[in-house]
Design an enzyme around this catalytic site. Structure first.
Site, PDB file in Angstrom:
ATOM      1  N   SER A  24       0.823  -1.214   0.000  1.00  0.00           N
ATOM      2  CA  SER A  24       0.000   0.000   0.000  1.00  0.00           C
ATOM      3  C   SER A  24       0.852   1.256   0.000  1.00  0.00           C
ATOM      4  O   SER A  24       0.338   2.352  -0.197  1.00  0.00           O
ATOM      5  CB  SER A  24      -0.904   0.007   1.235  1.00  0.00           C
ATOM      6  OG  SER A  24      -1.641  -1.182   1.293  1.00  0.00           O
ATOM      7  N   CYS A  25       2.135   1.119   0.277  1.00  0.00           N
ATOM      8  CA  CYS A  25       3.043   2.270   0.196  1.00  0.00           C
ATOM      9  C   CYS A  25       3.170   2.693  -1.272  1.00  0.00           C
ATOM     10  O   CYS A  25       2.874   1.906  -2.170  1.00  0.00           O
ATOM     11  CB  CYS A  25       4.431   1.894   0.709  1.00  0.00           C
ATOM     12  SG  CYS A  25       4.520   1.635   2.492  1.00  0.00           S
ATOM     13  N   VAL A  26       3.629   3.922  -1.477  1.00  0.00           N
ATOM     14  CA  VAL A  26       3.809   4.408  -2.842  1.00  0.00           C
ATOM     15  C   VAL A  26       5.267   4.831  -3.053  1.00  0.00           C
ATOM     16  O   VAL A  26       5.829   5.559  -2.228  1.00  0.00           O
ATOM     17  CB  VAL A  26       2.863   5.603  -3.140  1.00  0.00           C
ATOM     18  CG1 VAL A  26       3.141   6.196  -4.520  1.00  0.00           C
ATOM     19  CG2 VAL A  26       1.404   5.159  -3.066  1.00  0.00           C
ATOM     20  N   GLY A  85       0.581   1.550  -3.903  1.00  0.00           N
ATOM     21  CA  GLY A  85      -0.766   1.914  -3.452  1.00  0.00           C
ATOM     22  C   GLY A  85      -1.787   0.799  -3.637  1.00  0.00           C
ATOM     23  O   GLY A  85      -2.978   1.046  -3.842  1.00  0.00           O
TER      24      GLY A  85
ATOM     25  N   ASP B 159       2.591  -4.486   4.566  1.00  0.00           N
ATOM     26  CA  ASP B 159       2.353  -3.036   4.509  1.00  0.00           C
ATOM     27  C   ASP B 159       1.110  -2.579   5.270  1.00  0.00           C
ATOM     28  O   ASP B 159       1.187  -1.696   6.116  1.00  0.00           O
ATOM     29  CB  ASP B 159       2.203  -2.589   3.042  1.00  0.00           C
ATOM     30  CG  ASP B 159       3.441  -1.837   2.560  1.00  0.00           C
ATOM     31  OD1 ASP B 159       4.445  -1.843   3.274  1.00  0.00           O
ATOM     32  OD2 ASP B 159       3.389  -1.255   1.457  1.00  0.00           O
TER      33      ASP B 159
END
Lengths: 148, 207
Positions: A24-26, A85, B159
């Protein structure tokens, strides 16, 4: 050079910057063609009023843009590419989507366009940013590599 | 972070009992002897946690179950997330044992739907046995969520769990122990505690 969550790195010439296992990090890739310099930021969370930690998109991107500028890059010439993301689980909170929106807002507020993006979906990504030519190699699980 | 060695030892003891219960449950399910390694309990920066467990870019299967403490009808506090983490090969082997099919394990293939279901159910059972051990110690009403499974790069599957915590804190308490099953399996049982949840437990233990 691997870039950790909530952190950024700047490289030059033959260096390669990586962000491994983006869910989910970008990952935000900046490339300065004139100086063969690149920056990679690993964004964890969207911008939030009053938060000054580099976990948040606004603070982290501010740092990487400022350092690129201090090293002699013209911000208006930077090529921007973004990756990540994803929503990794079925019962997901929408953090991936919120990260993408926040990053896009930060980029457009600086008058920049996004040259390439591979965002959203349900798969993790690993990216390699070549500082010499700005090429980004993207790998998704169970699929091959792709060059942007 | 406000946690001392005595508190850490107490949490390790509880975690160890929980993991012991979980390994017994797993042993019954697979009909194999399961040993658990010495549990690690440490406070880590959230951004460092995937590397503490394995290689961020390698494929792993992760079963996660969120755990809440029910204070009353209208209030519940997020205690943390329990995880069963297996590398790709270990996930296929364990799933094969759970389904009683150890002859045709092809570790190059992705997990089938029934293999994923079997691992998810394992996560459920392991969580149940861990929480019942914890409840005896802390006298809190613990409620487990619905188990979820995802197979992807380790960093990517972790994450969302980490970002949920990172919204409120920079560090997290990580309890992890290795299951030794068939000697060379890489499987970890992990409990990542939120700050609020951890403080609640320490308060109950009065250490």
């Amino acid at each position: 050079m691997n870039v950790k969550m909530g952190d950024y790195e700047i490289g030059q010439d033959n260096q390669v910057l990586t962000a491994m296992g983006l869910g989910s990090c970008v990952g935000v890739c900046l490339y300065d063609q004139d100086n063969q310099r690149a920056g990679l930021a690993h964004v964890m969370l969207p911008a939030e009023d009053g938060e000054e930690s580099s976990k948040h998109a606004d603070v982290l991107l501010d740092s990487v843009f400022t350092e690129m500028k201090n090293k002699g890059s013209h911000l208006s010439d930077l090529e921007v590419k973004i990756y990540g993301g994803a929503s990794m689980f079925d019962n997901s909170f929408d953090i991936g989507e919120r990260n993408i929106s926040s990053v896009k807002e930060e980029i457009s507020s600086r008058g920049l366009n996004i040259a390439k993006e591979d965002t959203g979906g349900t798969k993790g990504r690993a990216i390699w940013l070549n500082c010499k030519n700005g090429n980004v190699v993207v790998r998704k699980s169970f699929t091959g590599n792709r060059k942007d | 972070m406000d946690i001392n060695d005595k508190q850490k030892d107490k949490l390790r003891e509880i975690g160890n009992i929980g993991a012991g219960n979980a390994s017994n449950a797993l042993s019954k399910m697979t009909d194999e002897k399961i040993d658990i390694g010495f549990p690690g309990i440490e406070v880590h920066e959230i951004r460092d946690i995937p590397e503490e467990i394995g290689n961020r870019s390698k494929i792993h299967s992760l079963v996660r179950v969120e755990v809440h403490v029910e204070r009353n009808e209208n209030e519940s506090i997020y205690l943390g997330t329990l995880m069963l983490v297996l590398d790709r090969r270990s996930a296929k082997i364990l799933a094969g044992h759970l389904l009683g099919d150890t002859e045709n394990i092809d570790i190059e293939q992705q997990l089938t739907e029934s293999e994923e279901s079997a691992l998810k159910e394992t996560g459920n059972i392991l969580t149940g046995s861990t929480l019942s051990a914890m409840t005896e110690w802390v006298d809190l009403k613990l409620k487990e969520g619905v188990p979820d499974i995802k197979t992807d790069m380790l960093g990517a599957v972790m994450d969302e769990i980490l970002l949920k915590m990172a919204q409120h804190e920079d560090e997290a308490l990580l309890f992890q122990t290795k299951f030794n099953f068939k000697k060379d399996l890489n499987s970890y049982f992990i409990f990542l505690f939120s700050r609020k949840g951890r403080n609640l437990i320490l308060e109950k233990l009065s250490v």
